[in-house]
Design an enzyme around this catalytic site. Sequence first.
Site, PDB file in Angstrom:
ATOM      1  N   SER A 115       8.938 -23.175  75.331  1.00  0.00           N
ATOM      2  CA  SER A 115       8.858 -23.120  73.871  1.00  0.00           C
ATOM      3  C   SER A 115       7.557 -23.740  73.378  1.00  0.00           C
ATOM      4  CB  SER A 115      10.044 -23.855  73.243  1.00  0.00           C
ATOM      5  OG  SER A 115       9.958 -25.240  73.482  1.00  0.00           O
ATOM      6  N   LYS A 126       5.055 -32.811  79.744  1.00  0.00           N
ATOM      7  CA  LYS A 126       5.097 -31.637  80.620  1.00  0.00           C
ATOM      8  C   LYS A 126       3.850 -31.453  81.471  1.00  0.00           C
ATOM      9  CE  LYS A 126       9.059 -29.592  79.308  1.00  0.00           C
ATOM     10  NZ  LYS A 126      10.111 -29.101  80.216  1.00  0.00           N
TER      11      LYS A 126
END
Length: 321
Positions: free
Chosen positions: A79, A54
């Site tokens: 998350s 990410k």
Amino acid sequence: MFRESPRTPTRQGVLAAAGKIAAILPPTPLLPVEIGGVRVHVKCDSLQPIGAFKIRGAWHRLTDLTDAERAAGVIAVSSGNHAQGVAWAARALGIEAAIVMPVDAPRVKIAATRALGAEVILYDRPGGEDRDAIANALCDERGRVLVHAYADPWVIEGQGSMGIEIAAQLGRAPSRIVVCCGGGGLAAGLALACPDSAVHPVEPAGWDDLARSLELGRIVRVGPDAPPTICDAIQTPSTAPVNFAVLHGRAEPGIAVTDDEVRAAQRFAFAQLRLVAEPGGAAALAAALAGKVPLDEGTVITLTGGNTDPEAFAATLSAGE
């Protein structure tokens, strides 16, 4: 509710993102491994500085903010892995970041996000609170830019930089890429990066909304009776229009994997690659090991994250003894 961007993700954008990533980070390893008698490769983005891929999309998005947007700061939903990617990029660039995270996210992810300097705002995922509604309200209240975990054209392009690295490391385009999939940011980015490669999205069983969306030709959400899953990183309620637009008619049929198959993949990664893989980051490997996707010597499997609570990982390893 997704906030639509007027911008469309493109392969040119992926190439630009790949250049940015190459300027600050070395390529992650592409390791050979044998599965079912076939030699394939595993792209180990679990070895990024934040322990997940990410960082790619976060860096591409935040480096494209205007001066005014940088001064205002950003809001993200995650998350945990996108949270750390945004927090890492924000700290490096001197940008304030607040992350909307589920209260049941792994403790290691919440702690790591805070340690990187981001504000963490918890929401009740088990209770049905809508993280996107919360994030949109915060953006309006604080005048900040939303950096969505997957429903963002810059984020999609940034994740696609992995595909540019893979092709360079292989010396050719992969025949197929088996990809861990939540909302479809990485899958869409890889589809743009490697237009001649088959892209196989892999989701948790019961949370395979992208697979059903691709099959039906329209976006569908996860049902209210969706089962629990250990794959918190890819536990998303639905894909977004920007991801669906890239993947519909382009991606291969989606694949669903069970928790037991994912745990087996975590044990395989530890034993054969000497790597720690979180459940969501091992989903693609799980599909390959379970024989749910065809394999050939041009196949690349993504290992997308290694951020897992030590106790849970130890229990997974012990269960295989």
